[in-house]
Design an enzyme around this catalytic site. Structure first.
Site, PDB file in Angstrom:
ATOM      1  N   THR A 195       0.872  -1.189   0.000  1.00 13.18           N
ATOM      2  CA  THR A 195       0.000   0.000   0.000  1.00 13.18           C
ATOM      3  C   THR A 195       0.907   1.237   0.000  1.00 13.18           C
ATOM      4  O   THR A 195       1.356   1.660  -1.059  1.00 13.18           O
ATOM      5  CB  THR A 195      -0.970   0.001   1.205  1.00 13.18           C
ATOM      6  OG1 THR A 195      -0.239  -0.217   2.405  1.00 13.18           O
ATOM      7  CG2 THR A 195      -2.020  -1.086   1.054  1.00 13.18           C
ATOM      8  N   LYS A 254       4.246  -6.889   4.088  1.00 12.87           N
ATOM      9  CA  LYS A 254       3.934  -5.503   3.728  1.00 12.87           C
ATOM     10  C   LYS A 254       3.488  -4.762   4.970  1.00 12.87           C
ATOM     11  O   LYS A 254       3.031  -5.376   5.938  1.00 12.87           O
ATOM     12  CB  LYS A 254       2.878  -5.429   2.639  1.00 12.87           C
ATOM     13  CG  LYS A 254       1.498  -5.928   2.998  1.00 12.87           C
ATOM     14  CD  LYS A 254       0.630  -5.006   3.801  1.00 12.87           C
ATOM     15  CE  LYS A 254       0.496  -3.643   3.145  1.00 12.87           C
ATOM     16  NZ  LYS A 254      -0.382  -2.784   4.025  1.00 12.87           N
ATOM     17  N   THR A 275       1.847  -8.988  11.903  1.00 11.75           N
ATOM     18  CA  THR A 275       2.046  -7.673  11.295  1.00 11.75           C
ATOM     19  C   THR A 275       0.915  -7.422  10.320  1.00 11.75           C
ATOM     20  O   THR A 275      -0.070  -8.147  10.301  1.00 11.75           O
ATOM     21  CB  THR A 275       3.380  -7.575  10.549  1.00 11.75           C
ATOM     22  OG1 THR A 275       3.514  -6.227  10.115  1.00 11.75           O
ATOM     23  CG2 THR A 275       3.402  -8.482   9.324  1.00 11.75           C
ATOM     24  N   GLU A 322       6.266   4.603   7.181  1.00  9.64           N
ATOM     25  CA  GLU A 322       5.805   5.900   6.681  1.00  9.64           C
ATOM     26  C   GLU A 322       6.603   7.056   7.276  1.00  9.64           C
ATOM     27  O   GLU A 322       6.672   7.225   8.482  1.00  9.64           O
ATOM     28  CB  GLU A 322       4.313   6.078   6.990  1.00  9.64           C
ATOM     29  CG  GLU A 322       3.444   5.215   6.089  1.00  9.64           C
ATOM     30  CD  GLU A 322       1.962   5.295   6.414  1.00  9.64           C
ATOM     31  OE1 GLU A 322       1.175   4.775   5.623  1.00  9.64           O
ATOM     32  OE2 GLU A 322       1.605   5.868   7.461  1.00  9.64           O
ATOM     33  N   ASN A 347      -0.055  10.836   6.146  1.00  7.91           N
ATOM     34  CA  ASN A 347      -1.272  10.390   6.818  1.00  7.91           C
ATOM     35  C   ASN A 347      -2.365  11.435   6.913  1.00  7.91           C
ATOM     36  O   ASN A 347      -3.465  11.135   7.343  1.00  7.91           O
ATOM     37  CB  ASN A 347      -0.922   9.840   8.198  1.00  7.91           C
ATOM     38  CG  ASN A 347      -0.293   8.483   8.084  1.00  7.91           C
ATOM     39  OD1 ASN A 347      -0.914   7.565   7.563  1.00  7.91           O
ATOM     40  ND2 ASN A 347       0.961   8.377   8.496  1.00  7.91           N
ATOM     41  N   SER A 370      -6.231   5.940   4.337  1.00  9.52           N
ATOM     42  CA  SER A 370      -5.819   4.540   4.377  1.00  9.52           C
ATOM     43  C   SER A 370      -6.397   3.870   5.603  1.00  9.52           C
ATOM     44  O   SER A 370      -6.813   4.519   6.523  1.00  9.52           O
ATOM     45  CB  SER A 370      -4.306   4.430   4.387  1.00  9.52           C
ATOM     46  OG  SER A 370      -3.783   5.080   5.520  1.00  9.52           O
TER      47      SER A 370
END
Lengths: 386, 386
Positions: free
Chosen positions: B148, B171, B182, B262, B381, B386
Site C-alpha cells: 500500500t 507488507k 504484522t 511511513e 497520513n 488509508s
C-alpha cells in the site's frame, strides 16, 4: 483577572534570568488569609520532579501561605541536589514572607535534567516579593511567568452570587496528558472552606477537567494543580456549590490549554457514549485521542472513521462492533456493523471537530479533549528541547 | 527469492483493478505439496476485518492449499456483506485450483470501511491462476501486489544446510504495531513439519519479531502472518532448528518494514535491560516507541533523554529512578538519579539510533523497533485515506 480576583491574594511575575531573553520566568502567589487552607493533585508519573516531591509533602498539612513557580527549568531528574534546590527556594520564600517553609509550595516547568540557576532564582524571589500586588496586572504577570511553549497566558475567574469567587491560571502546551493534574495550575478562592473539603472538591473537579485533556499522551514529570483558600469573603458555600464552580473554572482553563496546544490547528472533542463503565469510556476516548493516524486525518480534515474504528478496537474495553456507531461533526459514518452515510457528507474543514462514539452497551459517558497532529507539532518538538 | 524459494510453491501477482492506476493488487500463493500444513497468527484488535475472521476459522484445520491477498481495500467494517465477499473470494480460488474453499486463506489491506469491487477481484483470480509460477519473478510479483504505502517489496529467504528453506514476504508501512502479527506476511517452507509444530514455531518466532515492531501504536484490523509448509524437501528438521530459522526470516522482514515505515528518517532500536520481567521490558519499550515527544526529538537528532525518562515513568512497570540508566548511541546521559554525560556528546545525526534503558532491577531484556515522527509521516497520513 485570575488568581488575584478572589479577595485575600497577591501575586507577582518577574524576570529572574532563568529563561534567556529577559522573559518573565518566576511567579509568586501569596494567600494573606485570614485562613490558609490548601489542596493539591500531582502527576502520576513515576519519575517525579523535585518540586512535586516537595509540594506533595507540604500539602499533607492542607495549608499553604504561598506558591512559587518557575519556568525555564523543570528541576526533574536532578537527584538529591535538585531536591535541595527546591527546598532552598521554599526557604527563601518563607524568609521574605515571614512564614514557615512548610507553608510554601514549589512548582517548576521547562527542560528536564538540568539544574536550576539558584543565584538568579533566589534574587528573583526578592524581586517578586517586592512586586506582589492584588491587582489584575499582577495576576497576569504571574500567569505569564509560568509559560513555556504556550503562546498566551490562560486565566479564568468565576464569581458566585453569594459573594465568593474562584480564580486561577494554568500553563501547558506539550507533554500534555494530565493524570490527576495538568502541567501547572494555581487556583485561588476567597470562600471559607476547610482543607479537607478543598481537597475533595479539587479531586472531583480535576477528574472531570484536567484529567480529560490528552494532547499527546505525555503525562509530565511536573504536573501540579494547587488550590488555595483565603476565607476573605467570609462566606462558606456548600461543598457541592464549591465543587461546581471549581469544576467550571478548571474546564475554562482546560479549554484554553486545548486551544493553545503545540501545533494545534484543530480542537477535537471525543465523546464516548453508551459505555459499560466510565472507565471504558475514558480508556476508549484516550486511545482515540492519542492515535496518530486519527490525529493526522483530523489535521487533513479527513473524516477517516476507519482509523477511529481501528483505534477503539485496540482498547481493553467492552465493544460490540455490530452495535457501535461512529459520527464526526453530527454525521453518522458507521453503524450496524458497516458504513452508514458517506464520509464526503461530514465537513471537518473548521477548527472545531466533534467525534462521537456510541457503544450502545450501557449508560456511561466521557468526553476527552485533544488536538490534531500537525506539521507545527513536529516542527516545535523536533527543534525545541523541552 | 521469497515465497517461491522453497520447493513446492507457486505464486503470482497481477493488476485486478482494485487499486487505480493499474498497479498490481492481487496476489496468489499456492502450496503444491506433497503436504499442506499451515499456521497463522492474527490481529488482537477487537475490530477484525472479514478476511481475518475467515482465515482464522479455516486455519483451525492447520491446512492450506492457497492464500489469496489483495491490496487497495481492507474489507474491514463491512458487515455480513463484507464477509460474504471474502467467502466468495475463497470459493473462486478453490474452484480455479480444484481444492476446497476451507483450504484457502484470504488477506486484504487498504482503506477500512469500503466494499471490495468483486467483479474485478474475481476476474483477477482467474488472471492470477494463469500466471502462477515457481519463479523468482512470480514471487516478486506477489510481494509487490500486497503493497500500500510501502515504497518497496519486502522479501526474505534462508536456506538450511540440511536441504530445506524458509521464504516469505511482508507488507506494512503505517498503522503498524503488530500484536501477534504484522499487517500481512506470507511465509513458505519446504521442510516436513506438522501443522501443530508449525503453529508453535510461528507463535515463538512472531513473539520476538513482528510483535517487537511498533511504528505508531496502530494495531491494524487486518494483521495476519501465515506460514505454509509443502514438505517438498523431504527433510524434517527439529522444532528448534525450524523455529530458529523462521525467527531469522521474520526478523529480516521486520527490519525491512521498519526501514520503509511511513515518513521514516531514523530507525530507532529501543533496548530495555535489567527489567524485573520481560513484560515490563516490552511495556516500557513500547511506551517509549509510541511517545510522540521522543519520536519528534529523534527526528530532530536531539538526544533529549528527559522525554525518554518522562515516557518510561508513565508505564505501569517496576522502576527505580535512582538505579535507572539511559543511553543513546552508546553515551550514558542519565544515571544515579541525575544527568550523567552531556547530551552534546551523543551524536544522533545518522539514520540508525540506539536507545538503551537499563533498569538494574532484574535480568529481563526486550528490544522494540520503531521509527521517528517526521513531517513525512504527518504529510502521508493527512493527505492519504488509508
Amino acid at each position: 483577572m485570575s488568581v488575584t480576583g478572589p479577595a485575600g491574594f497577591r501575586a507577582a511575575g518577574v524576570a529572574a534570568g532563568i529563561k534567556a531573553a529577559g522573559a518573565r520566568d518566576l511567579a509568586l502567589v501569596v494567600n494573606d488569609g485570614p485562613q490558609q487552607s490548601a489542596a493539591g493533585v500531582f502527576t502520576t508519573n513515576k519519575v517525579k520532579a523535585a518540586p512535586v516531591l516537595w509540594s506533595r509533602q507540604v500539602l499533607q498539612e492542607r495549608k499553604l501561605h504561598a506558591v512559587v513557580l518557575n519556568s525555564g527549568c523543570a528541576n526533574a531528574c536532578t537527584g538529591p541536589e535538585g531536591f535541595q534546590d527546591t527546598h532552598a527556594t521554599a526557604e527563601k520564600v518563607a524568609e521574605v514572607l515571614g512564614v514557615g517553609a512548610i507553608e510554601v509550595a514549589v512548582c517548576s516547568t521547562g527542560l528536564i535534567g538540568e539544574r536550576l540557576p539558584m543565584d538568579a532564582l533566589l534574587s528573583g524571589v526578592d524581586s517578586a516579593a517586592k512586586a506582589l500586588a492584588a491587582t489584575e496586572e499582577a495576576g497576569l504577570h504571574a500567569a505569564t511567568a509560568v509559560l513555556t511553549t504556550d503562546t498566551k497566558p490562560k486565566q479564568a475567574l468565576r464569581r458566585h452570587d453569594a459573594g465568593w469567587s474562584i480564580g486561577g491560571f494554568a500553563k501547558g502546551a506539550g507533554m500534555l496528558a494530565p493524570n490527576l493534574a495538568t502541567m501547572l495550575s494555581v487556583l485561588t478562592t476567597d470562600a471559607v472552606i476547610s482543607g479537607d473539603d478543598l481537597d475533595a472538591a479539587l479531586r472531583a473537579a480535576t477528574r472531570l477537567t484536567f484529567d480529560r485533556l490528552d494532547v499527546d499522551g505525555g503525562t509530565s514529570t511536573n504536573d501540579t494543580v494547587l488550590v488555595l483558600a483565603s476565607g476573605a469573603s467570609g462566606v462558606q458555600p456548600s461543598r457541592e456549590e464549591f465543587t461546581e464552580l471549581l469544576t467550571n473554572v478548571c474546564m475554562d482553563l482546560v479549554r484554553q490549554l486545548q486551544d493553545d496546544a503545540e501545533g494545534v490547528t484543530k480542537t477535537i472533542d471525543i465523546t464516548v457514549r453508551g459505555a459499560a463503565s466510565e472507565a471504558d469510556a475514558v480508556a476508549i476516548g484516550r486511545t482515540i485521542a492519542e492515535d496518530n493516524l486519527v490525529k493526522t486525518a483530523m489535521f487533513g480534515s479527513d473524516p477517516n472513521w476507519g482509523r477511529i474504528a481501528m483505534a477503539l478496537g485496540r482498547v481493553d474495553a467492552e465493544i460490540d462492533v455490530d452495535k457501535l456507531e461512529i459520527a464526526t461533526n453530527g454525521v453518522t459514518l458507521y453503524a450496524g456493523g458497516a458504513k452508514a452515510r458517506d464520509r464526503s457528507e461530514a465537513d471537518l474543514s473548521g477548527r472545531a471537530i466533534e467525534i462521537v462514539v456510541d457503544l450502545h452497551l450501557g449508560d456511561h459517558t466521557a468526553t476527552i479533549l485533544t488536538t490534531d497532529l500537525s506539521h507545527g507539532y513536529v516542527e516545535e518538538n523536533s527543534a525545541y528541547s523541552s
